[in-house]
Scaffold this motif. Structure first.
Motif, PDB file in Angstrom:
ATOM      1  N   TYR A 386      25.496 -21.464   0.186  1.00 53.24           N
ATOM      2  CA  TYR A 386      25.415 -21.380   1.629  1.00 53.24           C
ATOM      3  C   TYR A 386      26.696 -21.921   2.255  1.00 53.24           C
ATOM      4  CZ  TYR A 386      20.477 -20.403   1.158  1.00 53.24           C
ATOM      5  OH  TYR A 386      19.284 -19.832   0.837  1.00 53.24           O
ATOM      6  N   ASN A 387      27.149 -21.249   3.326  1.00 53.35           N
ATOM      7  CA  ASN A 387      28.302 -21.719   4.099  1.00 53.35           C
ATOM      8  C   ASN A 387      29.542 -21.950   3.238  1.00 53.35           C
ATOM      9  OD1 ASN A 387      27.629 -21.649   6.733  1.00 53.35           O
ATOM     10  ND2 ASN A 387      27.517 -23.849   7.027  1.00 53.35           N
ATOM     11  N   ALA A 388      29.719 -21.154   2.197  1.00 48.23           N
ATOM     12  CA  ALA A 388      30.850 -21.367   1.297  1.00 48.23           C
ATOM     13  C   ALA A 388      32.031 -20.506   1.713  1.00 48.23           C
ATOM     14  CB  ALA A 388      30.454 -21.040  -0.141  1.00 48.23           C
ATOM     15  N   ALA A 389      33.200 -21.124   1.772  1.00 53.34           N
ATOM     16  CA  ALA A 389      34.408 -20.368   2.106  1.00 53.34           C
ATOM     17  C   ALA A 389      34.865 -19.573   0.898  1.00 53.34           C
ATOM     18  CB  ALA A 389      35.510 -21.331   2.546  1.00 53.34           C
ATOM     19  N   PRO A 390      35.474 -18.394   1.100  1.00 56.91           N
ATOM     20  CA  PRO A 390      35.949 -17.613  -0.042  1.00 56.91           C
ATOM     21  C   PRO A 390      37.115 -18.291  -0.733  1.00 56.91           C
ATOM     22  CG  PRO A 390      36.664 -16.625   2.017  1.00 56.91           C
ATOM     23  CD  PRO A 390      35.723 -17.727   2.375  1.00 56.91           C
ATOM     24  N   THR A 391      37.049 -18.363  -2.046  1.00 57.66           N
ATOM     25  CA  THR A 391      38.140 -18.915  -2.837  1.00 57.66           C
ATOM     26  C   THR A 391      38.430 -17.988  -3.997  1.00 57.66           C
ATOM     27  OG1 THR A 391      36.584 -20.201  -4.159  1.00 57.66           O
ATOM     28  CG2 THR A 391      37.576 -21.300  -2.272  1.00 57.66           C
ATOM     29  N   ALA A 392      39.626 -17.992  -4.457  1.00 51.67           N
ATOM     30  CA  ALA A 392      40.030 -17.098  -5.533  1.00 51.67           C
ATOM     31  C   ALA A 392      39.665 -17.701  -6.882  1.00 51.67           C
ATOM     32  CB  ALA A 392      41.533 -16.842  -5.458  1.00 51.67           C
ATOM     33  N   GLY A 393      39.649 -16.847  -7.930  1.00 56.58           N
ATOM     34  CA  GLY A 393      39.489 -17.313  -9.288  1.00 56.58           C
ATOM     35  C   GLY A 393      38.062 -17.483  -9.751  1.00 56.58           C
ATOM     36  N   GLY A 394      37.098 -16.957  -9.017  1.00 56.88           N
ATOM     37  CA  GLY A 394      35.707 -17.030  -9.469  1.00 56.88           C
ATOM     38  C   GLY A 394      35.028 -18.354  -9.199  1.00 56.88           C
ATOM     39  N   ALA A 395      35.634 -19.200  -8.363  1.00 60.87           N
ATOM     40  CA  ALA A 395      34.997 -20.473  -8.026  1.00 60.87           C
ATOM     41  C   ALA A 395      33.769 -20.226  -7.160  1.00 60.87           C
ATOM     42  CB  ALA A 395      36.007 -21.370  -7.302  1.00 60.87           C
ATOM     43  N   PRO A 396      32.872 -21.227  -7.037  1.00 61.51           N
ATOM     44  CA  PRO A 396      31.623 -20.990  -6.302  1.00 61.51           C
ATOM     45  C   PRO A 396      31.810 -20.474  -4.888  1.00 61.51           C
ATOM     46  CG  PRO A 396      31.510 -23.055  -7.498  1.00 61.51           C
ATOM     47  CD  PRO A 396      32.916 -22.561  -7.645  1.00 61.51           C
ATOM     48  N   GLY A 397      32.924 -20.825  -4.245  1.00 57.29           N
ATOM     49  CA  GLY A 397      33.110 -20.421  -2.858  1.00 57.29           C
ATOM     50  C   GLY A 397      33.180 -18.925  -2.647  1.00 57.29           C
ATOM     51  N   VAL A 398      33.368 -18.146  -3.699  1.00 61.34           N
ATOM     52  CA  VAL A 398      33.501 -16.709  -3.538  1.00 61.34           C
ATOM     53  C   VAL A 398      32.161 -16.025  -3.314  1.00 61.34           C
ATOM     54  CG1 VAL A 398      33.229 -16.005  -5.939  1.00 61.34           C
ATOM     55  CG2 VAL A 398      34.795 -14.740  -4.449  1.00 61.34           C
ATOM     56  N   MET A 399      31.081 -16.764  -3.444  1.00 53.63           N
ATOM     57  CA  MET A 399      29.767 -16.147  -3.393  1.00 53.63           C
ATOM     58  C   MET A 399      29.441 -15.579  -2.014  1.00 53.63           C
ATOM     59  SD  MET A 399      28.355 -16.215  -6.342  1.00 53.63           S
ATOM     60  CE  MET A 399      29.962 -15.534  -6.684  1.00 53.63           C
ATOM     61  N   VAL A 400      28.636 -14.535  -2.008  1.00 54.05           N
ATOM     62  CA  VAL A 400      28.148 -13.924  -0.777  1.00 54.05           C
ATOM     63  C   VAL A 400      26.651 -14.177  -0.699  1.00 54.05           C
ATOM     64  CG1 VAL A 400      27.818 -11.787   0.478  1.00 54.05           C
ATOM     65  CG2 VAL A 400      29.905 -12.147  -0.836  1.00 54.05           C
ATOM     66  N   ASN A 401      26.212 -14.924   0.286  1.00 51.49           N
ATOM     67  CA  ASN A 401      24.778 -15.157   0.401  1.00 51.49           C
ATOM     68  C   ASN A 401      24.159 -14.087   1.290  1.00 51.49           C
ATOM     69  OD1 ASN A 401      22.186 -16.303   1.459  1.00 51.49           O
ATOM     70  ND2 ASN A 401      22.783 -17.884   0.003  1.00 51.49           N
ATOM     71  N   PRO A 402      23.210 -13.293   0.769  1.00 51.92           N
ATOM     72  CA  PRO A 402      22.693 -12.161   1.515  1.00 51.92           C
ATOM     73  C   PRO A 402      21.745 -12.542   2.644  1.00 51.92           C
ATOM     74  CG  PRO A 402      21.505 -12.371  -0.519  1.00 51.92           C
ATOM     75  CD  PRO A 402      22.576 -13.407  -0.555  1.00 51.92           C
ATOM     76  N   LEU A 403      21.369 -13.818   2.723  1.00 55.04           N
ATOM     77  CA  LEU A 403      20.538 -14.280   3.834  1.00 55.04           C
ATOM     78  C   LEU A 403      21.348 -15.110   4.825  1.00 55.04           C
ATOM     79  CD1 LEU A 403      17.319 -15.404   1.940  1.00 55.04           C
ATOM     80  CD2 LEU A 403      17.718 -13.292   3.161  1.00 55.04           C
ATOM     81  N   LYS A 404      22.519 -15.577   4.409  1.00 57.54           N
ATOM     82  CA  LYS A 404      23.347 -16.484   5.187  1.00 57.54           C
ATOM     83  C   LYS A 404      22.514 -17.727   5.512  1.00 57.54           C
ATOM     84  CE  LYS A 404      26.347 -14.477   7.946  1.00 57.54           C
ATOM     85  NZ  LYS A 404      27.511 -14.213   7.106  1.00 57.54           N
ATOM     86  N   ASN A 405      23.133 -18.802   5.845  1.00 52.03           N
ATOM     87  CA  ASN A 405      22.353 -20.012   6.090  1.00 52.03           C
ATOM     88  C   ASN A 405      21.477 -19.905   7.332  1.00 52.03           C
ATOM     89  OD1 ASN A 405      24.801 -19.996   7.603  1.00 52.03           O
ATOM     90  ND2 ASN A 405      24.475 -22.142   8.125  1.00 52.03           N
ATOM     91  N   ILE A 406      21.822 -19.029   8.268  1.00 52.11           N
ATOM     92  CA  ILE A 406      21.068 -18.951   9.515  1.00 52.11           C
ATOM     93  C   ILE A 406      19.817 -18.091   9.399  1.00 52.11           C
ATOM     94  CG2 ILE A 406      22.963 -19.444  11.077  1.00 52.11           C
ATOM     95  CD1 ILE A 406      23.480 -16.502  11.335  1.00 52.11           C
ATOM     96  N   TYR A 407      19.676 -17.320   8.315  1.00 53.88           N
ATOM     97  CA  TYR A 407      18.506 -16.454   8.166  1.00 53.88           C
ATOM     98  C   TYR A 407      17.639 -16.868   6.985  1.00 53.88           C
ATOM     99  CZ  TYR A 407      21.431 -13.707  11.264  1.00 53.88           C
ATOM    100  OH  TYR A 407      22.215 -13.305  12.312  1.00 53.88           O
ATOM    101  N   ALA A 408      17.857 -18.064   6.474  1.00 54.86           N
ATOM    102  CA  ALA A 408      17.068 -18.573   5.360  1.00 54.86           C
ATOM    103  C   ALA A 408      16.278 -19.792   5.821  1.00 54.86           C
ATOM    104  CB  ALA A 408      17.975 -18.953   4.188  1.00 54.86           C
ATOM    105  N   SER A 409      15.134 -19.999   5.191  1.00 57.07           N
ATOM    106  CA  SER A 409      14.350 -21.209   5.433  1.00 57.07           C
ATOM    107  C   SER A 409      14.027 -21.798   4.070  1.00 57.07           C
ATOM    108  CB  SER A 409      13.067 -20.874   6.205  1.00 57.07           C
ATOM    109  OG  SER A 409      12.332 -22.037   6.497  1.00 57.07           O
ATOM    110  N   ILE A 410      14.702 -22.902   3.725  1.00 56.90           N
ATOM    111  CA  ILE A 410      14.667 -23.464   2.375  1.00 56.90           C
ATOM    112  C   ILE A 410      13.835 -24.743   2.363  1.00 56.90           C
ATOM    113  CG2 ILE A 410      16.098 -24.279   0.457  1.00 56.90           C
ATOM    114  CD1 ILE A 410      16.525 -21.393   1.106  1.00 56.90           C
TER     115      ILE A 410
END
Length: 584
Positions: A386-410
């Motif tokens: 959630y809320n991760a900035a894009p980073t190069a090299g396969g680090a966790p920040g490259v992930m795309v969350n399909p619910l985004k933090n504003i549309y998820a209830s965890i």
């Protein structure tokens, strides 16, 4: 006459015909749109639809396309909606958090309806099937297990054995792979296309924007002399996946943008545009055979009085523990209390949404979902942050969350006993026992909404993959509180978008509170939800929301934005062509 006996909906036997009109906005830009809905001799039907085509300029590489949040769809483009009287500016009904409500409402639609109707209407695609993840291979680099649940018609990379759709082992580190290819072509309608000729005409009906008003009422607009306006506020359109509330990008596009910032390659930032010249309102007016009785009531000194429900949104911030504030190897207890003022409101239901505010992060464990790179790169691809900035090299920040933090209830904790909640209204507890078990929470949610929850249970909770006594024996007790991917019921093989169905674990953790008096009809049917005049009146004492939490030391995403939705009852009065709305 009983207050429950008056049927506010128009009877089919009294329906003469339907007038349909195409209304263009009187003002529209990328931030807002206003439609003037004039008096046309009939009631404004709940199936009146806002057509909302959107586009996103894309690079040539098809694998870098954008898509809508998968359980929200076109609702993510709309921030708020209001129906306003043109004569005196009175707000008839409103919804200030459309995307959040869509995430809740879609969870109660049957699987077949989501698949056959909502996919092409709203652009969502959260329907489930057995995941095609490959053969059992828990000892491999990617621990796949066949027979798990997954979103239908997704390409799964890293299949075992590999096939034509998983031929790029370095994805999302390269630009290969097209998300329009293979069986994933069945999901083309949820993606945002670059041109007007190729984009889908997704639309939203008034019954979705104003669900509690149109549940039992057709608005008699022909009795309102000046007509009404529909005012739409659109969500934010940022250039990155963090700042853009409307949609998501594939992992490849994130990597390309990072490279572009370093001057390495050229690509197109995220820019989801509304086709303002094509946005229209398809308006249906229900014309009755005999409106004399209704007209007589409108022209009387008392006027025509109708009751309906409206959505009132509030928000709080729930602060969690910082990493430094947690006690090692212990469960950290925390109590939070919030006061919500709703004096003299008649409340039918109450819903709570727990939206994460920071990156999902656990300890770097080799066998847990968020293992450290590079050893756990495949697992990191399978669990979007959630809320991760894009980073190069396969680090966790490259992930795309399909619910985004504003549309998820965890859930507030990944422990089975880690979340306990009590609501007090008029200084009395709503629940005899505080909400703690997931079964109890889900039962109360279904009672409040008045329908069955229609998604896999593991999307409501995340306790199915938490460390237990078997793991303690296997790992010598060193992983207390961690999440273990192989235990999940949801598939977690990386998809062509760079995320998997395991991102959905616990993402529908809504809390529902029913405050209505149930009604037993003459036919013996028990009705619990959305009955006029059956809610609970709140006195001058604020509503108290009391939350107890147990946070394991590994749980770093413990901050939450809490959105509270009150379904309040209002009274609409139309007299001599003028309209007024008061809280009951």
């Amino acid at each position: 006459m009983s207050k429950y006996a008056f049927n506010q909906a128009m009877e089919e036997s009294n329906l003469s015909h339907i007038n349909t009109q195409i209304i263009h906005p009187i003002a529209i830009n990328q931030d807002t749109a206003t439609f003037n809905i004039t008096n046309r001799g009939g009631s404004l039907d709940k199936h009146t639809a806002l057509v909302l085509p959107i586009t996103c300029a894309q690079p040539v590489d098809k694998s870098r396309q954008s898509f809508l949040p998968l359980n929200v769809g076109i609702g993510a483009v709309i921030r708020s909606a209001q129906l306003v009287s043109n004569g005196n500016g009175v707000v008839i009904c409103q919804n200030d958090n459309v995307g959040q409500w869509f995430a809740l409402a879609h969870s109660f639609q049957q699987q077949e309806f989501r698949k056959r109707v909502l996919k092409c209407r709203h652009g969502i695609f959260e329907d489930y099937e057995a995941s095609d993840a490959g053969v059992m291979n828990l000892a491999g680099a990617t621990a796949d297990a066949p027979g798990r649940l997954g979103v239908a018609n997704l390409n799964n990379l890293n299949r075992i054995p590999a096939d034509a759709s998983s031929s790029d082992p370095n994805y999302p580190g390269t630009a290969l792979g097209e998300i329009d290819s293979f069986e994933n072509a069945l999901n083309t309608n949820y993606r945002i296309k670059p041109t007007s000729a190729t984009t889908a005409n997704l639309y939203v009906r008034l019954e979705a924007l104003f669900p509690k008003m149109y549940n039992g009422l057709q608005l008699p607009i022909h009795m309102i002399e000046a007509g009404v306006s529909l005012v739409i506020q659109f969500s934010r359109n940022g250039a990155t996946q963090i700042t853009n509330e409307r949609g998501c990008m594939t992992s490849n596009n994130n990597l390309a943008i990072v490279a572009d910032a370093a001057g390495v390659s050229a690509t197109t930032p995220l820019n989801i545009s509304i086709l303002t010249n094509e946005v229209v309102l398809l308006t249906d007016y229900l014309v009755a055979k005999d409106d004399d009785q209704l007209a007589a009531r409108v022209m009387s000194p008392e006027g025509l009085t109708l009751q309906f429900g409206d959505l009132l949104w509030n928000s709080f911030f729930l602060k969690g523990y910082s990493a430094a504030g947690q006690v090692a190897a212990e469960r950290n207890y925390k109590r939070d209390t919030f006061n919500l003022g709703a004096a003299n409101e008649v409340i039918r239901q109450m819903y709570l949404f727990f939206n994460p505010t920071q990156t999902v992060e656990y300890e770097a464990r080799g066998d847990t979902i968020n293992a450290a790179a590079p050893a756990g790169v495949a697992r990191q691809r399978a669990w979007a942050l959630y809320n991760a900035a894009p980073t190069a090299g396969g680090a966790p920040g490259v992930m795309v969350n399909p619910l985004k933090n504003i549309y998820a209830s965890i859930p507030l904790s990944n422990l089975k006993d880690g979340e306990r909640l009590q609501i007090k209204i008029n200084q009395q507890n709503v629940f005899n026992q505080p909400l703690e078990s997931n079964a109890h929470k889900l039962h109360e949610l279904q009672t409040a909404y008045g329908s069955s929850f229609c998604k896999p249970q593991c999307t409501y909770e995340n306790t199915d993959i938490v460390f237990d006594s078997l793991d303690k024996d296997r790992f010598a007790g060193t992983f207390a509180g961690d999440h273990f991917g192989p235990k999940s019921l949801m598939a977690y093989t990386a998809s062509i978008q760079g995320w998997t169905c395991q991102n959905l674990i616990g993402s529908n953790h809504f809390i529902g509170v029913n405050l209505q008096k149930p009604l037993l009809t003459n036919q013996g049917q028990l009705i619990r939800a959305n009955l006029p005049g059956s809610g609970t009146r709140c006195g001058p004492t604020p509503i108290v929301i009391e939350i107890d939490r147990l946070i394991p030391r590994q749980q770093r995403n413990s901050d939450r934005n809490i959105n509270v939705c009150l379904v309040v009852e209002k009274t609409l009065n139309i007299r001599m062509g003028s309209i007024s709305v008061i809280d009951n």
